[in-house]
Motif scaffolding. Structure first.
Motif, PDB file in Angstrom:
ATOM      1  N   VAL A  73       2.004  13.143  -5.310  1.00 49.52           N
ATOM      2  CA  VAL A  73       0.629  13.598  -5.120  1.00 49.52           C
ATOM      3  C   VAL A  73       0.589  14.933  -4.379  1.00 49.52           C
ATOM      4  CG1 VAL A  73      -1.603  13.026  -4.089  1.00 49.52           C
ATOM      5  CG2 VAL A  73      -0.250  11.239  -5.196  1.00 49.52           C
ATOM      6  N   GLN A  74       1.376  15.045  -3.305  1.00 47.28           N
ATOM      7  CA  GLN A  74       1.350  16.257  -2.481  1.00 47.28           C
ATOM      8  C   GLN A  74       1.787  17.490  -3.276  1.00 47.28           C
ATOM      9  OE1 GLN A  74       0.145  14.830   0.259  1.00 47.28           O
ATOM     10  NE2 GLN A  74      -0.531  16.907   0.723  1.00 47.28           N
ATOM     11  N   GLU A  75       2.888  17.325  -3.994  1.00 46.83           N
ATOM     12  CA  GLU A  75       3.413  18.428  -4.813  1.00 46.83           C
ATOM     13  C   GLU A  75       2.395  18.821  -5.893  1.00 46.83           C
ATOM     14  OE1 GLU A  75       7.256  17.515  -6.577  1.00 46.83           O
ATOM     15  OE2 GLU A  75       6.991  19.064  -8.118  1.00 46.83           O
ATOM     16  N   LYS A  96      -0.284   3.150  -2.073  1.00 53.15           N
ATOM     17  CA  LYS A  96      -1.633   2.811  -1.629  1.00 53.15           C
ATOM     18  C   LYS A  96      -2.268   3.939  -0.797  1.00 53.15           C
ATOM     19  CE  LYS A  96      -4.136  -0.738   0.826  1.00 53.15           C
ATOM     20  NZ  LYS A  96      -4.146  -2.045   1.442  1.00 53.15           N
ATOM     21  N   ASN A  97      -1.485   4.500   0.107  1.00 54.51           N
ATOM     22  CA  ASN A  97      -2.053   5.513   1.002  1.00 54.51           C
ATOM     23  C   ASN A  97      -2.260   6.881   0.328  1.00 54.51           C
ATOM     24  OD1 ASN A  97       0.574   6.339   0.810  1.00 54.51           O
ATOM     25  ND2 ASN A  97       0.997   6.335   2.995  1.00 54.51           N
ATOM     26  N   LYS A  98      -1.939   6.991  -0.947  1.00 52.86           N
ATOM     27  CA  LYS A  98      -2.135   8.251  -1.675  1.00 52.86           C
ATOM     28  C   LYS A  98      -3.274   8.160  -2.696  1.00 52.86           C
ATOM     29  CE  LYS A  98       1.040  10.592   0.321  1.00 52.86           C
ATOM     30  NZ  LYS A  98       2.458  10.471   0.041  1.00 52.86           N
ATOM     31  N   ILE A  99      -3.854   6.976  -2.839  1.00 58.40           N
ATOM     32  CA  ILE A  99      -4.859   6.783  -3.899  1.00 58.40           C
ATOM     33  C   ILE A  99      -6.056   7.720  -3.717  1.00 58.40           C
ATOM     34  CG2 ILE A  99      -6.501   5.159  -4.938  1.00 58.40           C
ATOM     35  CD1 ILE A  99      -4.562   2.901  -4.131  1.00 58.40           C
ATOM     36  N   ARG A 100      -6.549   7.791  -2.492  1.00 66.02           N
ATOM     37  CA  ARG A 100      -7.761   8.576  -2.231  1.00 66.02           C
ATOM     38  C   ARG A 100      -7.563  10.047  -2.603  1.00 66.02           C
ATOM     39  NH1 ARG A 100     -12.108   6.648   0.522  1.00 66.02           N
ATOM     40  NH2 ARG A 100     -10.885   4.895   1.283  1.00 66.02           N
ATOM     41  N   LEU A 112      -5.574  10.993 -15.797  1.00 67.53           N
ATOM     42  CA  LEU A 112      -5.036   9.702 -16.239  1.00 67.53           C
ATOM     43  C   LEU A 112      -3.904   9.318 -15.293  1.00 67.53           C
ATOM     44  CD1 LEU A 112      -5.118   7.486 -18.504  1.00 67.53           C
ATOM     45  CD2 LEU A 112      -3.344   8.793 -19.691  1.00 67.53           C
ATOM     46  N   ILE A 113      -3.926   8.067 -14.857  1.00 66.64           N
ATOM     47  CA  ILE A 113      -2.855   7.557 -14.000  1.00 66.64           C
ATOM     48  C   ILE A 113      -2.011   6.605 -14.842  1.00 66.64           C
ATOM     49  CG2 ILE A 113      -2.357   6.227 -11.905  1.00 66.64           C
ATOM     50  CD1 ILE A 113      -4.980   7.384 -10.766  1.00 66.64           C
ATOM     51  N   HIS A 114      -0.790   7.025 -15.150  1.00 67.08           N
ATOM     52  CA  HIS A 114       0.037   6.259 -16.094  1.00 67.08           C
ATOM     53  C   HIS A 114       0.647   5.003 -15.496  1.00 67.08           C
ATOM     54  CE1 HIS A 114       0.901   9.390 -19.433  1.00 67.08           C
ATOM     55  NE2 HIS A 114      -0.038   9.916 -18.671  1.00 67.08           N
ATOM     56  N   GLY A 115       0.892   5.017 -14.173  1.00 66.83           N
ATOM     57  CA  GLY A 115       1.761   3.961 -13.648  1.00 66.83           C
ATOM     58  C   GLY A 115       1.100   2.936 -12.749  1.00 66.83           C
ATOM     59  N   VAL A 116      -0.010   2.341 -13.164  1.00 63.34           N
ATOM     60  CA  VAL A 116      -0.619   1.292 -12.335  1.00 63.34           C
ATOM     61  C   VAL A 116       0.192   0.023 -12.565  1.00 63.34           C
ATOM     62  CG1 VAL A 116      -2.704  -0.070 -11.920  1.00 63.34           C
ATOM     63  CG2 VAL A 116      -2.868   2.399 -12.350  1.00 63.34           C
ATOM     64  N   ASP A 117       0.895  -0.410 -11.504  1.00 59.61           N
ATOM     65  CA  ASP A 117       1.971  -1.372 -11.738  1.00 59.61           C
ATOM     66  C   ASP A 117       1.788  -2.732 -11.065  1.00 59.61           C
ATOM     67  OD1 ASP A 117       2.412  -0.510  -9.163  1.00 59.61           O
ATOM     68  OD2 ASP A 117       4.282   0.533  -9.606  1.00 59.61           O
ATOM     69  N   SER A 118       0.611  -2.989 -10.481  1.00 60.71           N
ATOM     70  CA  SER A 118       0.351  -4.330  -9.947  1.00 60.71           C
ATOM     71  C   SER A 118      -1.154  -4.537  -9.834  1.00 60.71           C
ATOM     72  CB  SER A 118       0.996  -4.504  -8.564  1.00 60.71           C
ATOM     73  OG  SER A 118       0.318  -3.701  -7.612  1.00 60.71           O
ATOM     74  N   LEU A 119      -1.548  -5.802  -9.772  1.00 65.64           N
ATOM     75  CA  LEU A 119      -2.958  -6.133  -9.582  1.00 65.64           C
ATOM     76  C   LEU A 119      -3.431  -5.604  -8.231  1.00 65.64           C
ATOM     77  CD1 LEU A 119      -5.517  -7.597 -10.518  1.00 65.64           C
ATOM     78  CD2 LEU A 119      -4.526  -9.734  -9.655  1.00 65.64           C
ATOM     79  N   ALA A 120      -2.565  -5.663  -7.227  1.00 55.73           N
ATOM     80  CA  ALA A 120      -2.946  -5.204  -5.886  1.00 55.73           C
ATOM     81  C   ALA A 120      -3.318  -3.724  -5.901  1.00 55.73           C
ATOM     82  CB  ALA A 120      -1.804  -5.466  -4.904  1.00 55.73           C
ATOM     83  N   ILE A 124      -7.307   0.810  -6.182  1.00 60.68           N
ATOM     84  CA  ILE A 124      -7.856   1.959  -6.919  1.00 60.68           C
ATOM     85  C   ILE A 124      -9.335   1.712  -7.219  1.00 60.68           C
ATOM     86  CG2 ILE A 124      -7.752   3.262  -9.092  1.00 60.68           C
ATOM     87  CD1 ILE A 124      -4.713   2.720  -9.133  1.00 60.68           C
ATOM     88  N   ASP A 125      -9.652   0.511  -7.645  1.00 62.61           N
ATOM     89  CA  ASP A 125     -11.034   0.178  -7.972  1.00 62.61           C
ATOM     90  C   ASP A 125     -11.947   0.329  -6.748  1.00 62.61           C
ATOM     91  OD1 ASP A 125     -13.016  -1.088  -9.876  1.00 62.61           O
ATOM     92  OD2 ASP A 125     -13.088  -2.491  -8.191  1.00 62.61           O
ATOM     93  N   ARG A 126     -11.470  -0.159  -5.619  1.00 65.08           N
ATOM     94  CA  ARG A 126     -12.276  -0.094  -4.391  1.00 65.08           C
ATOM     95  C   ARG A 126     -12.496   1.357  -3.969  1.00 65.08           C
ATOM     96  NH1 ARG A 126     -10.314   0.512   0.358  1.00 65.08           N
ATOM     97  NH2 ARG A 126      -8.257  -0.274  -0.202  1.00 65.08           N
TER      98      ARG A 126
END
Ligand SMILES: *Cc1c(COP(=O)(O)O)cnc(C)c1O
Length: 240
Positions: free
Chosen positions: A58-60, A82-86, A94-102, A107-109
């Motif tokens: 995200v930073q790059e 998690k701490n980079k979502i915002r 498009l976010i390709h790698g959503v890899d768990s329900l958590a 992301i939804d919240r």
């Protein structure tokens, strides 16, 4: 030269898609994986007609996005923490790698707090490797009901990174598995998952033959990235 590499790859994409029995109405899209490469390389790609770029940090990505024309489209292809979502949500189409329900719930919240409707792909670990990120195939099925109830998420399809193979043909069964899983999910949940993000420099032709709609190509376009990193000379004041 970049232009020659792009021409070579574009021709291969076109030919593979012409012979694919699974091609969709929409043309296969190239995601030029620009991670580790400097903004000048991305600009050269843009000048040659490439418009979609893939980054995995995200930073790059943020530092590059600030330095490049707004007609660039950015996809996030890494493991989203998690701490980079915002930070990530407003940057990527498009976010390709959503890899768990958590992480999907987080992301939804955050999307609802920030007024966004992010487009995402669910990353599936089709080979069942223990060490890798991604939903196990049976999990994406058992959790689809909950995933669909997350009102902000626009689930566009599936993504996979198969285990390393000795030859491109070695990846075919994993691409087939992703396509079949997509077909099953569409049938069982009466939904549409048009995008299949699969195939990288070594195996994108096989992926397209098996129905890829997005191919993520780095090395074959920008050259070797071993040992490379890119950092801005001047840190961005917008960074926190
Ligand atoms: C780096 C990366 C790619 C590009 O790989 P190449 O082999 O250089 O084409 C594709 N997908 C993901 C998820 C990556 O991290």
């Amino acid at each position: 030269m970049f232009a020659d590499r792009l021409k070579f790859i574009s021709e291969k994409i076109r030919a593979a898609s012409a012979r694919s029995p699974f091609k969709s109405k929409q043309a296969v899209r190239l995601v030029a994986v620009s991670k580790t490469h400097p903004p000048e390389s991305i600009l050269e790609a843009l000048e040659n007609g490439v418009t979609v770029f893939g980054e995995n940090r995200v930073q790059e990505a943020k530092a590059k996005i600030l330095r490049l024309p707004t007609r660039c489209h950015w996809h996030f292809i890494g493991h989203l923490q998690k701490n980079k979502i915002r930070q990530a949500l407003p940057l990527f189409e498009l976010i390709h790698g959503v890899d768990s329900l958590a992480i999907a719930r987080d992301i939804d919240r955050i999307a609802s707090e920030t007024g966004l409707f992010p487009k995402i792909l669910l990353e599936v670990n089709v080979a069942g490797e223990q060490t890798k990120f991604g939903f196990a195939p049976e999990r994406v099925h058992s959790e689809m009901k909950e995933l669909r109830q997350l009102p902000r998420l626009q689930i566009e399809g599936l993504m996979t990174i198969p285990p390393p193979a000795a030859s491109p043909e070695g990846s075919r069964k994993h691409f087939v598995a992703l396509r079949k899983l997509r077909d099953t999910l569409e049938a069982d949940f009466a939904l549409s998952l048009p995008e299949l993000s699969m195939g990288m420099s070594e195996d994108f032709e096989v992926a397209i033959e098996e129905g890829a709609t997005l191919v993520r190509i780095g090395t074959a376009l920008f050259g070797d990235r071993s040992g490379k990193t890119w950092r801005p000379e001047e840190p961005d004041s917008l960074d926190d």
